[in-house]
Design a protein around this motif. Sequence first.
Motif, PDB file in Angstrom:
ATOM      1  N   THR A  39      78.630  57.228  80.547  1.00 23.45           N
ATOM      2  CA  THR A  39      79.886  56.808  80.234  1.00 23.45           C
ATOM      3  C   THR A  39      79.606  55.490  79.297  1.00 23.45           C
ATOM      4  OG1 THR A  39      82.140  55.922  80.728  1.00 23.45           O
ATOM      5  CG2 THR A  39      80.156  55.814  82.163  1.00 23.45           C
ATOM      6  N   ASN A  40      80.492  55.094  78.511  1.00 18.84           N
ATOM      7  CA  ASN A  40      80.670  53.930  77.687  1.00 18.84           C
ATOM      8  C   ASN A  40      81.449  52.842  78.541  1.00 18.84           C
ATOM      9  OD1 ASN A  40      82.969  55.198  76.893  1.00 18.84           O
ATOM     10  ND2 ASN A  40      82.648  54.376  74.620  1.00 18.84           N
ATOM     11  N   PHE A  41      81.989  53.333  79.700  1.00 23.23           N
ATOM     12  CA  PHE A  41      82.929  52.209  80.459  1.00 23.23           C
ATOM     13  C   PHE A  41      81.797  51.334  81.058  1.00 23.23           C
ATOM     14  CE2 PHE A  41      86.574  55.157  81.417  1.00 23.23           C
ATOM     15  CZ  PHE A  41      87.613  54.251  80.802  1.00 23.23           C
ATOM     16  N   THR A  42      82.311  49.895  81.054  1.00 20.99           N
ATOM     17  CA  THR A  42      81.438  48.918  82.114  1.00 20.99           C
ATOM     18  C   THR A  42      82.039  49.153  83.138  1.00 20.99           C
ATOM     19  OG1 THR A  42      82.923  47.407  81.349  1.00 20.99           O
ATOM     20  CG2 THR A  42      81.160  47.823  79.950  1.00 20.99           C
ATOM     21  N   PHE A  43      81.506  48.339  84.212  1.00 21.72           N
ATOM     22  CA  PHE A  43      82.280  48.062  85.489  1.00 21.72           C
ATOM     23  C   PHE A  43      83.369  47.447  85.280  1.00 21.72           C
ATOM     24  CE2 PHE A  43      82.074  45.454  89.436  1.00 21.72           C
ATOM     25  CZ  PHE A  43      82.664  46.470  90.373  1.00 21.72           C
ATOM     26  N   GLY A  44      83.377  46.441  84.453  1.00 22.15           N
ATOM     27  CA  GLY A  44      84.834  45.528  84.452  1.00 22.15           C
ATOM     28  C   GLY A  44      85.803  46.469  83.824  1.00 22.15           C
ATOM     29  N   ASN A  45      85.459  47.432  82.788  1.00 22.41           N
ATOM     30  CA  ASN A  45      86.476  48.480  82.286  1.00 22.41           C
ATOM     31  C   ASN A  45      86.866  49.100  83.358  1.00 22.41           C
ATOM     32  OD1 ASN A  45      84.535  49.132  79.417  1.00 22.41           O
ATOM     33  ND2 ASN A  45      85.920  47.439  79.682  1.00 22.41           N
ATOM     34  N   ILE A  46      86.034  49.891  84.352  1.00 22.20           N
ATOM     35  CA  ILE A  46      86.637  50.676  85.280  1.00 22.20           C
ATOM     36  C   ILE A  46      87.446  50.049  86.317  1.00 22.20           C
ATOM     37  CG2 ILE A  46      85.801  51.835  87.463  1.00 22.20           C
ATOM     38  CD1 ILE A  46      83.549  53.191  85.582  1.00 22.20           C
ATOM     39  N   LEU A  47      87.225  48.865  86.699  1.00 22.76           N
ATOM     40  CA  LEU A  47      88.050  48.339  87.751  1.00 22.76           C
ATOM     41  C   LEU A  47      89.527  47.860  87.049  1.00 22.76           C
ATOM     42  CD1 LEU A  47      86.040  45.247  89.107  1.00 22.76           C
ATOM     43  CD2 LEU A  47      86.471  47.470  90.194  1.00 22.76           C
ATOM     44  N   ALA A  48      89.578  47.571  85.607  1.00 26.49           N
ATOM     45  CA  ALA A  48      90.826  47.542  84.890  1.00 26.49           C
ATOM     46  C   ALA A  48      91.720  48.854  85.030  1.00 26.49           C
ATOM     47  CB  ALA A  48      90.709  47.395  83.530  1.00 26.49           C
ATOM     48  N   LEU A  49      91.329  49.910  85.763  1.00 26.78           N
ATOM     49  CA  LEU A  49      92.010  51.307  85.730  1.00 26.78           C
ATOM     50  C   LEU A  49      92.822  50.985  87.105  1.00 26.78           C
ATOM     51  CD1 LEU A  49      89.286  54.013  84.989  1.00 26.78           C
ATOM     52  CD2 LEU A  49      91.034  53.004  83.292  1.00 26.78           C
ATOM     53  N   PHE A  50      92.606  50.092  87.916  1.00 26.56           N
ATOM     54  CA  PHE A  50      93.194  49.913  89.318  1.00 26.56           C
ATOM     55  C   PHE A  50      94.830  50.057  88.700  1.00 26.56           C
ATOM     56  CE2 PHE A  50      95.363  47.218  92.264  1.00 26.56           C
ATOM     57  CZ  PHE A  50      95.177  47.931  93.398  1.00 26.56           C
ATOM     58  N   LYS A  51      95.236  49.381  87.863  1.00 22.85           N
ATOM     59  CA  LYS A  51      96.649  49.255  87.542  1.00 22.85           C
ATOM     60  C   LYS A  51      97.282  50.371  87.388  1.00 22.85           C
ATOM     61  CE  LYS A  51      95.599  47.562  82.699  1.00 22.85           C
ATOM     62  NZ  LYS A  51      95.794  46.396  82.017  1.00 22.85           N
ATOM     63  N   TYR A  52      96.554  51.581  87.163  1.00 21.14           N
ATOM     64  CA  TYR A  52      96.919  53.067  86.813  1.00 21.14           C
ATOM     65  C   TYR A  52      97.125  53.693  88.174  1.00 21.14           C
ATOM     66  CZ  TYR A  52      96.699  51.689  81.731  1.00 21.14           C
ATOM     67  OH  TYR A  52      96.855  51.170  80.689  1.00 21.14           O
ATOM     68  N   SER A  53      96.709  53.170  89.190  1.00 23.11           N
ATOM     69  CA  SER A  53      96.385  54.106  90.403  1.00 23.11           C
ATOM     70  C   SER A  53      97.735  54.599  90.962  1.00 23.11           C
ATOM     71  CB  SER A  53      95.897  53.186  91.628  1.00 23.11           C
ATOM     72  OG  SER A  53      96.669  52.060  91.857  1.00 23.11           O
ATOM     73  N   LYS A  54      99.024  54.180  90.717  1.00 27.75           N
ATOM     74  CA  LYS A  54     100.217  54.434  91.267  1.00 27.75           C
ATOM     75  C   LYS A  54     100.793  55.848  90.275  1.00 27.75           C
ATOM     76  CE  LYS A  54     101.796  50.417  93.432  1.00 27.75           C
ATOM     77  NZ  LYS A  54     102.687  49.380  93.509  1.00 27.75           N
ATOM     78  N   SER A  55     100.133  55.905  88.914  1.00 32.40           N
ATOM     79  CA  SER A  55     100.634  56.813  88.155  1.00 32.40           C
ATOM     80  C   SER A  55      99.594  57.947  88.103  1.00 32.40           C
ATOM     81  CB  SER A  55     100.619  56.194  86.686  1.00 32.40           C
ATOM     82  OG  SER A  55     101.408  55.082  86.683  1.00 32.40           O
TER      83      SER A  55
END
Length: 346
Positions: free
Chosen positions: A266-282
């Motif tokens: 993947t070209n996601f960084t660790f920081g990018n992946i943590l940013a996905l937290f806000k989509y957890s409810k969706s």
Amino acid sequence: MNRKVMRQRRKKRRRILFIFVPLLVIVLASVGYGSYLTYKLANATSNANEELGRGGKSDKREQAVDPSEDHFSVLLAGVDDSSKRGFSANGGYKGVRSDALILATFNRKDKSVKMVSMPRDSKVEIPGRRNTDRIAHAHSYGGMDLTVETVENLFDVPVDYYVKLNFDAFLEIIDALGGVEINVEKEITEQNSKDEAKAIHLEPGVQTLGPEEALAYARTRKLDSDIYRGDRQKQLVEAIIKKSASMESIPKYGTVIETVGDNMATNFTFGNILALFKYSKSIDSIENLKLEGYDDTSTGAYYYELDEASVEEVSEQLKSHLELPGYEYNPDDSTSKSEEESNETP
């Protein structure tokens, strides 16, 4: 039955499973907190990180996007490849086709997710190739670089990130989670992963499916049709997400993260992946966009001929959801419009 035929049969059945595995990356990102899991996730992401040849920005973007601040898209790709051969974005891609392609878009305003799956036999234009071809072949010709470019060309939208996984992760993830709960609506008798006939038998009712049972449930098509099989696959996706997000699964996250990390690029960084937290409810209310088309064997070979109007409609919805220049997104409106069209509406 010779080994070649057996391998071909196994590959055919595995294609449908890749739709499940990439979703786990997002799920684990949204719940993978705590020092131990954070370390595990950071390590897995670091080992799997690989930029595309184009660099960090899509050619369809004026500047690179940040998942923590911008709308963005992710191409989820499943391939029947082995990590033992050096699993990466573009390493050893020749002859290795993508068995599943899913494009997901994320809107930061309402934290919504839209997703469209592209049938592997979809007849498309592959940049640099003389004739149209199956979209699955893009990976065998040019790895993830050409796969991303092909999808961008199809929908005329930027693909900001990619996640590429292989089949090895699926059974291990189901096993690590201790199975998933499914309401089986019809009696099912299927082969297992070793091609043993009638090895799996499921009775109707709510039950916990292990790796082999989940595989049989996802792949069976004898009962009805591919449409209903797709519904069963979606049901399994929801069950995996639900189980992954449950408290009882937390102790298993380390194993699941390792499993995904060992079979991912993947070209996601660790920081990018943590940013996905806000989509957890969706994540359990993803809007699935349907790409219409029809079976075509007029040339003697099988293709899935995409309906141009459907491609255009999906493209418009994705552009709107990403709020690309000239487009606006209205969560309450089921149809997407460009700003020009909106201004013309009385």
